[in-house]
Design a protein around this motif. Structure first.
Motif, mmCIF file in Angstrom:
data_model
loop_
_atom_site.group_PDB
_atom_site.id
_atom_site.type_symbol
_atom_site.label_atom_id
_atom_site.label_comp_id
_atom_site.label_asym_id
_atom_site.label_seq_id
_atom_site.Cartn_x
_atom_site.Cartn_y
_atom_site.Cartn_z
ATOM 1 N N ASP A 72 0.772 -1.236 0.000
ATOM 2 C CA ASP A 72 0.000 0.000 0.000
ATOM 3 C C ASP A 72 0.808 1.294 0.000
ATOM 4 O O ASP A 72 0.327 2.306 -0.488
ATOM 5 C CB ASP A 72 -0.974 0.001 1.179
ATOM 6 C CG ASP A 72 -2.053 -1.054 1.013
ATOM 7 O OD1 ASP A 72 -2.601 -1.169 -0.094
ATOM 8 O OD2 ASP A 72 -2.330 -1.766 1.986
ATOM 9 N N CYS A 73 2.027 1.278 0.535
ATOM 10 C CA CYS A 73 2.780 2.540 0.579
ATOM 11 C C CYS A 73 4.191 2.422 0.008
ATOM 12 O O CYS A 73 4.942 3.378 0.074
ATOM 13 C CB CYS A 73 2.839 3.089 2.013
ATOM 14 S SG CYS A 73 4.061 2.286 3.066
ATOM 15 N N SER A 105 6.797 1.067 1.142
ATOM 16 C CA SER A 105 7.873 0.979 2.125
ATOM 17 C C SER A 105 8.594 -0.354 1.926
ATOM 18 O O SER A 105 7.964 -1.377 1.656
ATOM 19 C CB SER A 105 7.271 1.052 3.535
ATOM 20 O OG SER A 105 8.252 0.873 4.506
ATOM 21 N N CYS A 134 1.160 0.488 7.817
ATOM 22 C CA CYS A 134 -0.070 0.175 7.078
ATOM 23 C C CYS A 134 -0.886 -0.897 7.787
ATOM 24 O O CYS A 134 -2.116 -0.897 7.699
ATOM 25 C CB CYS A 134 0.254 -0.216 5.642
ATOM 26 S SG CYS A 134 0.734 1.214 4.622
ATOM 27 N N LYS A 167 1.012 5.937 -5.989
ATOM 28 C CA LYS A 167 0.595 5.431 -4.681
ATOM 29 C C LYS A 167 1.244 6.277 -3.596
ATOM 30 O O LYS A 167 2.289 6.875 -3.818
ATOM 31 C CB LYS A 167 1.096 3.994 -4.498
ATOM 32 C CG LYS A 167 0.355 2.952 -5.248
ATOM 33 C CD LYS A 167 1.118 1.652 -5.100
ATOM 34 C CE LYS A 167 0.285 0.537 -4.626
ATOM 35 N NZ LYS A 167 0.987 -0.730 -4.515
ATOM 36 N N PRO A 168 0.657 6.288 -2.412
ATOM 37 C CA PRO A 168 1.301 7.004 -1.307
ATOM 38 C C PRO A 168 2.693 6.412 -1.040
ATOM 39 O O PRO A 168 2.890 5.205 -1.159
ATOM 40 C CB PRO A 168 0.378 6.749 -0.121
ATOM 41 C CG PRO A 168 -0.914 6.333 -0.697
ATOM 42 C CD PRO A 168 -0.609 5.679 -2.007
ATOM 43 N N SER A 169 3.608 7.269 -0.673
ATOM 44 C CA SER A 169 4.963 6.803 -0.369
ATOM 45 C C SER A 169 5.066 6.444 1.114
ATOM 46 O O SER A 169 4.148 6.720 1.901
ATOM 47 C CB SER A 169 5.979 7.888 -0.709
ATOM 48 O OG SER A 169 5.878 8.948 0.222
ATOM 49 N N ALA A 170 6.190 5.887 1.469
ATOM 50 C CA ALA A 170 6.434 5.496 2.856
ATOM 51 C C ALA A 170 6.481 6.704 3.787
ATOM 52 O O ALA A 170 6.288 6.567 4.989
ATOM 53 C CB ALA A 170 7.736 4.715 2.948
ATOM 54 N N GLU A 179 4.487 9.489 3.397
ATOM 55 C CA GLU A 179 3.213 10.227 3.387
ATOM 56 C C GLU A 179 2.589 10.236 4.773
ATOM 57 O O GLU A 179 2.764 9.307 5.564
ATOM 58 C CB GLU A 179 2.219 9.597 2.412
ATOM 59 C CG GLU A 179 2.594 9.683 0.970
ATOM 60 C CD GLU A 179 2.383 11.049 0.351
ATOM 61 O OE1 GLU A 179 1.850 11.960 1.014
ATOM 62 O OE2 GLU A 179 2.768 11.201 -0.811
ATOM 63 N N ASP A 191 -0.119 9.694 7.605
ATOM 64 C CA ASP A 191 -1.019 8.564 7.837
ATOM 65 C C ASP A 191 -2.427 8.819 7.296
ATOM 66 O O ASP A 191 -3.072 7.910 6.779
ATOM 67 C CB ASP A 191 -1.117 8.231 9.331
ATOM 68 C CG ASP A 191 0.109 7.529 9.860
ATOM 69 O OD1 ASP A 191 1.030 7.221 9.082
ATOM 70 O OD2 ASP A 191 0.150 7.277 11.087
ATOM 71 N N VAL A 194 -2.586 8.104 3.600
ATOM 72 C CA VAL A 194 -2.542 6.659 3.329
ATOM 73 C C VAL A 194 -3.868 6.018 3.716
ATOM 74 O O VAL A 194 -4.396 5.173 2.983
ATOM 75 C CB VAL A 194 -1.362 5.987 4.061
ATOM 76 C CG1 VAL A 194 -1.344 4.484 3.793
ATOM 77 C CG2 VAL A 194 -0.035 6.618 3.640
ATOM 78 N N TRP A 231 -6.349 6.568 1.055
ATOM 79 C CA TRP A 231 -6.023 5.670 -0.064
ATOM 80 C C TRP A 231 -6.563 4.262 0.218
ATOM 81 O O TRP A 231 -7.188 3.645 -0.645
ATOM 82 C CB TRP A 231 -4.508 5.663 -0.281
ATOM 83 C CG TRP A 231 -3.925 4.484 -0.991
ATOM 84 C CD1 TRP A 231 -3.100 3.542 -0.463
ATOM 85 C CD2 TRP A 231 -4.083 4.120 -2.370
ATOM 86 N NE1 TRP A 231 -2.746 2.616 -1.414
ATOM 87 C CE2 TRP A 231 -3.340 2.957 -2.590
ATOM 88 C CE3 TRP A 231 -4.801 4.666 -3.426
ATOM 89 C CZ2 TRP A 231 -3.277 2.325 -3.836
ATOM 90 C CZ3 TRP A 231 -4.739 4.035 -4.674
ATOM 91 C CH2 TRP A 231 -3.979 2.886 -4.864
#
Length: 158
Positions: free
Chosen positions: A33-34, A36, A54, A106-109, A111, A113, A116, A119
């Motif tokens: 999802d992020c 990371s 996440c 996509k959201p980055s590590a 971003e 909370d 995310v 998202w």
């Protein structure tokens, strides 16, 4: 989830070894999802590997959407291992991000909370990008699981 008394230490060690091997596969080496690096958690009903942050955000979605487990601390049932072995992040993208535009970031590590979490809500609650790719023989277990969940409306409820 298995209780500690119903799973031998050998079985627990074997499951952790399988999960560690799965995390090394391309696609599973970053949070679904992020993005990371090095996830150590998973959503057992979505079949994808995620980072610890996440995992916490998935818990905010509720267990009717996502059920998270640690790949190193929690006990895993054989059917959970089988499902995540077949699904994983690469195949997960074919289901949960089927209609995601190629240029969508996509959201980055790093971003916030809240971004995310938004998202995740769009992706899993609203199912905005969900689709069904053409099936291969390897996808049969995943398709069967998705069909059952759809029919039971436990995951795909209106």
């Amino acid at each position: 989830m298995a209780s500690i008394g119903t799973q031998s230490k050998e079985q627990q060690a074997a499951n952790r070894k399988i999960l560690a091997q799965l995390l090394k596969k391309p696609g599973n080496d970053e949070c679904f999802d992020c993005t990371s690096k090095g996830p150590t958690w998973a959503s057992i009903n979505l079949g994808v590997f995620i980072c610890i942050r996440c995992a916490g955000l998935h818990r905010q979605l509720g267990v009717h959407i996502s059920q998270v487990r640690s790949t190193t601390m929690d006990l895993w049932q054989p059917n959970q291992i089988a499902f995540i072995s077949k699904m994983g992040n690469t195949l997960g993208k074919k289901y949960y991000e089927t209609t995601l535009p190629a240029d969508y970031g996509k959201p980055s590590a790093t971003e916030d909370d809240e971004i995310v979490l938004r998202w995740l809500r769009v992706k899993y609650e609203q199912k905005k990008y969900f689709g069904k790719p053409s099936a291969t023989e390897d996808d049969e277990i995943v398709l069967r699981w998705l069909r059952v969940k759809y029919e039971q409306k436990k995951y795909f409820g209106k």
